[in-house]
Design a protein around this motif. Structure first.
Motif, PDB file in Angstrom:
ATOM      1  N   TYR A 273      13.467 -51.222   2.867  1.00  6.80           N
ATOM      2  CA  TYR A 273      12.777 -52.075   3.843  1.00  6.80           C
ATOM      3  C   TYR A 273      13.619 -52.274   5.107  1.00  6.80           C
ATOM      4  N   SER A 274      14.929 -52.149   4.984  1.00  4.30           N
ATOM      5  CA  SER A 274      15.787 -52.359   6.149  1.00  4.30           C
ATOM      6  C   SER A 274      15.538 -51.310   7.230  1.00  4.30           C
ATOM      7  N   GLY A 275      14.905 -50.196   6.871  1.00  5.68           N
ATOM      8  CA  GLY A 275      14.609 -49.163   7.850  1.00  5.68           C
ATOM      9  C   GLY A 275      13.273 -49.312   8.535  1.00  5.68           C
ATOM     10  N   ILE A 276      12.525 -50.375   8.222  1.00  3.74           N
ATOM     11  CA  ILE A 276      11.233 -50.605   8.869  1.00  3.74           C
ATOM     12  C   ILE A 276      11.455 -50.951  10.339  1.00  3.74           C
ATOM     13  N   THR A 277      10.900 -50.157  11.235  1.00  3.88           N
ATOM     14  CA  THR A 277      11.054 -50.408  12.671  1.00  3.88           C
ATOM     15  C   THR A 277       9.748 -50.792  13.354  1.00  3.88           C
ATOM     16  N   LEU A 278       8.614 -50.567  12.663  1.00  2.00           N
ATOM     17  CA  LEU A 278       7.303 -50.914  13.201  1.00  2.00           C
ATOM     18  C   LEU A 278       6.543 -51.742  12.178  1.00  2.00           C
ATOM     19  N   THR A 279       5.678 -52.635  12.649  1.00  2.00           N
ATOM     20  CA  THR A 279       4.772 -53.322  11.729  1.00  2.00           C
ATOM     21  C   THR A 279       3.906 -52.263  11.045  1.00  2.00           C
ATOM     22  N   THR A 280       3.889 -52.288   9.714  1.00  6.95           N
ATOM     23  CA  THR A 280       3.247 -51.224   8.939  1.00  6.95           C
ATOM     24  C   THR A 280       2.233 -51.820   7.973  1.00  6.95           C
ATOM     25  N   VAL A 281       1.029 -51.267   7.993  1.00 11.41           N
ATOM     26  CA  VAL A 281      -0.021 -51.629   7.046  1.00 11.41           C
ATOM     27  C   VAL A 281      -0.433 -50.360   6.309  1.00 11.41           C
ATOM     28  N   ASP A 282      -0.470 -50.420   4.979  1.00 11.64           N
ATOM     29  CA  ASP A 282      -0.876 -49.262   4.183  1.00 11.64           C
ATOM     30  C   ASP A 282      -1.935 -49.694   3.180  1.00 11.64           C
ATOM     31  N   ILE A 283      -3.095 -49.072   3.267  1.00 13.87           N
ATOM     32  CA  ILE A 283      -4.225 -49.382   2.391  1.00 13.87           C
ATOM     33  C   ILE A 283      -4.724 -48.076   1.794  1.00 13.87           C
ATOM     34  N   GLY A 284      -5.055 -48.080   0.512  1.00 12.82           N
ATOM     35  CA  GLY A 284      -5.436 -46.814  -0.102  1.00 12.82           C
ATOM     36  C   GLY A 284      -6.460 -46.945  -1.202  1.00 12.82           C
ATOM     37  N   MET A 285      -6.926 -45.801  -1.634  1.00 19.67           N
ATOM     38  CA  MET A 285      -7.870 -45.696  -2.734  1.00 19.67           C
ATOM     39  C   MET A 285      -7.497 -44.485  -3.567  1.00 19.67           C
TER      40      MET A 285
END
Length: 430
Positions: free
Chosen positions: A74-86
């Protein structure tokens, strides 16, 4: 445009939450063992690489990917990220000369991540399936002069809601942890019916309503090879948590209708509700290594082991064995910045996975193996946003036809939508 995207995301989050909590998405006789079929905290982009994730930090410097299997990432997150899947799956069950096919599909996950201090500290939270329980089978035996049908069925599963934080120390070392709320219902039925007479039949139902806190954690260490290439070594694990459970045991009597359906219960001789119990989860370890060249390629491998022989419900051991497995996989992106060719910007992924599961029947270890492949299809890119569709296929097998056991052949399809954006930014005007 972004208001529309945010609205769509909110609606999908609501739908995914309902789906994860309510739907039965498995038809597997092996799900009756333990807590059901284990799902793993893996998004489609990691499943496409055989499930490698323990030593995966940032597959690309252009966009962020949520790797909840190792919260140190998580420390490498640089952008707000949303992930949704099926996800959906075709399954064929085989036993001897008999076979049966099925298909199930559902919304699978919702995950979000935010940088607190870009490249140093990040957090993530979301909702993922943890286990799936779904089976229905029967066998026939002779009891004196009567033929007896024994019917077995189960449904339900557990869901994991998590909140995690990752932190980088210095230039190469990262740690992280998730606090997880595990909840759901596991319902199993056993019925005894006489074939030869119009009889009153008996059914027993065991229900476990689970709800409690667990923990997972991870660490990664990076060894630079050059400015744009590196080796990453990773570890992640889950603690042996004790989860609350409420047990309900019900015995009913009924008459099978002429249509073949189970009739309304005639009476309920036994009804024991909300007996408190403890579900003790085992200690699980994951070890991984990866080597990558930024924005070009990544190759990695994982090894995992679980102390599932220690799993117990209300102090009763579930008769499982310790498990182990390994995965290998790779990702290739020909040219992330290509303007003339869309396919040069696509992520191409491939992998394999093998597990000796915690199930042993008739002195046969139940093993599972699969080959995986997938694509990361970019949708939009600018200095503030990057969107991608991740499509994954798994072709695999579990079990064996030896000793009269059931073999499962399956094809699973996973589809994920990743939205990267820069939220809460300040614009400067001259």
């Amino acid at each position: 445009m972004y208001k529309k995207i945010n609205y769509i995301v909110a609606v999908m989050i609501l739908l995914a939450s309902v789906s994860l909590k309510a739907q039965v998405t498995s038809q597997s006789p092996y799900s009756r063992y333990g807590l059901g079929n284990m799902k793993g905290l893996l998004l489609p982009q990691f499943r496409a690489m055989g499930g490698i994730s323990t030593a995966v930090f940032r597959p690309s410097t252009y966009y962020s990917t949520i790797n909840m299997q190792n919260p140190a990432s998580y420390s490498g997150i640089t952008l707000t990220t949303v992930d949704i899947g099926m996800s959906g799956g075709f399954k064929e069950l085989k036993k001897g000369s008999l076979s049966e096919g099925s298909f199930n599909a559902t919304l699978s996950h919702v995950a979000l991540a935010f940088p607190i201090k870009a490249g140093r500290t990040g957090l993530s939270f979301g909702l993922m399936p943890y286990t799936e329980l779904g089976y229905e089978f029967s066998n026939t035996e002779k009891l004196d002069t009567n033929t007896v049908n024994k019917l077995y069925s189960g449904e339900g599963g557990l869901t994991k809601a998590y909140f995690g934080l990752g932190q980088q120390f210095g230039d190469h070392f990262r740690i992280g942890a998730n606090i997880e709320y595990i909840f759901g219902n596991l319902v199993e039925n056993r019925a005894l019916e006489l074939q030869s007479v119009a009889s009153v039949n008996t059914k027993q139902q065991d229900k476990n309503s689970v709800g409690g806190i667990g923990f997972s954690y991870g660490a990664q260490y990076e060894i630079p090879l050059s400015l744009k290439s590196r080796i990453t070594i990773g570890y992640s694990g889950s603690s042996p948590s004790s989860i609350n459970s409420q047990k309900t045991f019900v015995v009913t009597r009924y008459v099978r209708q002429s249509t073949g359906d189970e009739g309304t219960a005639l009476d309920t001789p036994t009804f024991n509700q909300n007996n408190s119990a403890k579900l003790k989860l085992p200690l699980v370890h994951n070890f991984g290594i990866s080597i990558q060249k930024d924005n070009k390629w990544l190759i990695g491998a994982d090894y995992r082991m679980g102390n599932w022989s220690k799993l117990s419900i209300d102090g009763v051991n579930k008769g499982l064995e310790d498990s182990w497995g390994f995965s290998g996989g790779a990702q290739l992106t020909p040219d992330m910045t290509s303007i003339g060719s869309y396919f040069n910007r696509v992520d191409y992924r491939v992998g394999f996975t093998y597990d000796k599961t915690y199930i042993k029947i008739a002195d046969q270890d139940v093993k599972q193996m699969a080959v995986t492949f997938g694509l990361g299809l970019p949708l939009a890119f600018n200095r503030f946003a990057f969107h991608k569709i991740n499509l994954t296929s798994e072709i695999g097998r579990r079990g064996t036809l030896n000793s009269g056991l059931v073999q499962e052949n399956y094809i699973n399809i996973h589809l994920g939508f990743t939205l990267n954006d820069t939220w809460f930014r300040r614009f400067k005007f001259d």
